[in-house]
Write a protein that holds these residues in place. Sequence first.
Motif, short mmCIF file in Angstrom:
data_model
loop_
_atom_site.label_atom_id
_atom_site.label_comp_id
_atom_site.label_asym_id
_atom_site.label_seq_id
_atom_site.Cartn_x
_atom_site.Cartn_y
_atom_site.Cartn_z
N ASP A 85 44.23 42.15 54.22
CA ASP A 85 44.21 43.05 53.08
C ASP A 85 43.13 42.27 51.90
N GLY A 86 41.92 42.03 52.64
CA GLY A 86 40.76 41.52 51.92
C GLY A 86 40.75 39.96 51.58
N TYR A 87 42.08 39.42 51.82
CA TYR A 87 42.19 38.01 51.66
C TYR A 87 41.83 37.36 52.88
N PHE A 140 49.57 33.69 48.15
CA PHE A 140 49.98 34.82 47.18
C PHE A 140 48.76 35.24 46.55
N GLY A 141 48.56 36.66 46.60
CA GLY A 141 47.41 37.26 45.87
C GLY A 141 47.65 37.99 44.56
N TYR A 142 47.20 38.03 43.60
CA TYR A 142 47.05 38.41 42.38
C TYR A 142 45.81 39.16 41.89
N GLU A 143 46.08 40.12 41.03
CA GLU A 143 45.37 40.82 40.30
C GLU A 143 44.71 39.54 39.14
N ARG A 144 43.49 39.20 39.06
CA ARG A 144 43.15 38.26 38.14
C ARG A 144 43.41 38.37 37.00
N GLU A 145 43.45 39.71 36.13
CA GLU A 145 43.69 39.91 34.81
C GLU A 145 45.30 39.76 34.69
N ARG A 146 46.16 39.55 35.69
CA ARG A 146 47.44 39.43 35.28
C ARG A 146 47.92 37.85 34.97
N ILE A 147 46.96 36.86 35.38
CA ILE A 147 46.95 35.47 35.09
C ILE A 147 46.04 34.77 34.07
N ARG A 180 37.34 34.45 49.51
CA ARG A 180 38.81 34.10 49.75
C ARG A 180 39.65 35.13 49.27
N ALA A 181 39.36 36.00 48.39
CA ALA A 181 40.02 37.22 47.91
C ALA A 181 39.25 38.39 47.38
N PRO A 182 39.78 39.64 47.44
CA PRO A 182 38.75 40.53 47.04
C PRO A 182 38.47 40.58 45.59
#
Length: 471
Positions: free
Chosen positions: A52-54, A317-324, A356-358
């Motif tokens: 998934d791009g990670y 764990f992958g997150y949307e950056r704006e959520r952190i 390492r992440a999209p």
Amino acid sequence: MKKAIIVGGGISGLAAAYLLREQAREAGLEIDVTLLEKEQRTGGKIWSIKADGYLCEWGPNGFLDSKPQTLDLCRQLGADKYLLRSNDNARKRFIYSGGVLHRLPENGPSFLKSELISWPGKLRLALEPTPFVAGPPAGVDETLAAFGRRRLGKEALNKLIAPMVSGIFAGDPETMSLASCFPRIAELEREYGGLVKAMIRLARKKKREQKEGKVVASAAGPGGVLTSFRDGIQSLTDILTAEIGPDNILTGSGAVRIGTGSSVPYRVTTDSGEQEADLVVLATPAYATAELVTEMAPDMAAVLRQIPYATMTVVCFGYERERIERDLDGFGYLIPKQEGMNTLGTLWDSSIFENRAPAGKVLLRSMMGGACFPEYINLPDDEVIRRVRADLQAIMGITEAPSFSRIFRHPQAIPQYTVGHGKRLEALADKGAAHPGLFLTGNSYRGIGLNDCVAAAHRTAAEAVAYLKTR
């Protein structure tokens, strides 16, 4: 032509196979090298998984460039042009204590300003170079915990040494051997009478040698920067695999036992048949090596079984950056056991290395278990995720569910150099003398990191070539 069999296709076995072939060629020896790996893939615990791009690292995420042999190996392979240095912000490392992420101080002024260690704890640390601190006990294989309490104080042990031990070894400082885990620290104390005294003397020596025009590496070696590849650390084992060649690597071929050969010293029995060899290199974990040599060398097997392993569960764990909300400008953090958390720490992987992440997302990698919490390896996936999320919420304020998750379980992750490890190595060397041409290598013995595995492979290859010269 001499025949060599390498058992184990992780970084230790691959490096040993490649270096043995190259060193034998330089010595003018003709050698046929075959590597046996029970899995269908090479690399062992080095495995860079893309989804998934990670890019998730199943095991280690790189190596420090503070030791030359891994970099030299990369240059030999032509892999140095693909190396990827970690971002500069990866030098910022944190300890979670008292509900706060404290940046690890990097110098005297930052240490004095830091609230990680209390003022009584700082005063206790200040006693380290004085005669009030007892020297090392004679004839005792001291634990890391005993060393920490004796040399630096209980608070420094709990907040600095213990988290470091869990981060490197997944170990318990109450059982780990100082001399086996950190031999250089033990050596510095013996030589200079204390760590601060050693640092001062070494700094003066370095300055003096620089004035004399001598080339001097820093205390951490040439930079000490965490290094990997754009496509993950698996690139190194993939390149080694390609260089050794498919005709010399048998995957899905697990060794069952090592015995005496008919016309040559050794016979290796595998799942699919038997092969004989002039020498055998066992680049397998200690517990697997014990099973292989049980019939031929039961005394060696008994010693090998005394080397314990810690469990480890790795959670990505992958997150949307704006959520952190908090910044991720750093390497990540470790957690002292006394904080009562579920995890040992979390690495901010997408802040350490690019790719390492999209775009617009981040990858966090948390560790659970270790020698202090071996039962965590048996937790079901939903409970693992619940516990990791609870820690991330408490420490980083992340309340959102991850949009991406992967769980990797390692029931026997990292060998533990517990008290008595040095004696076990002496016993292995003594009992191994009865089996010339049988070599043990890997991270079960003298260092657990990727650099240590490569250094051990260099030594093993040199010893194997020297042995072949006598035959």
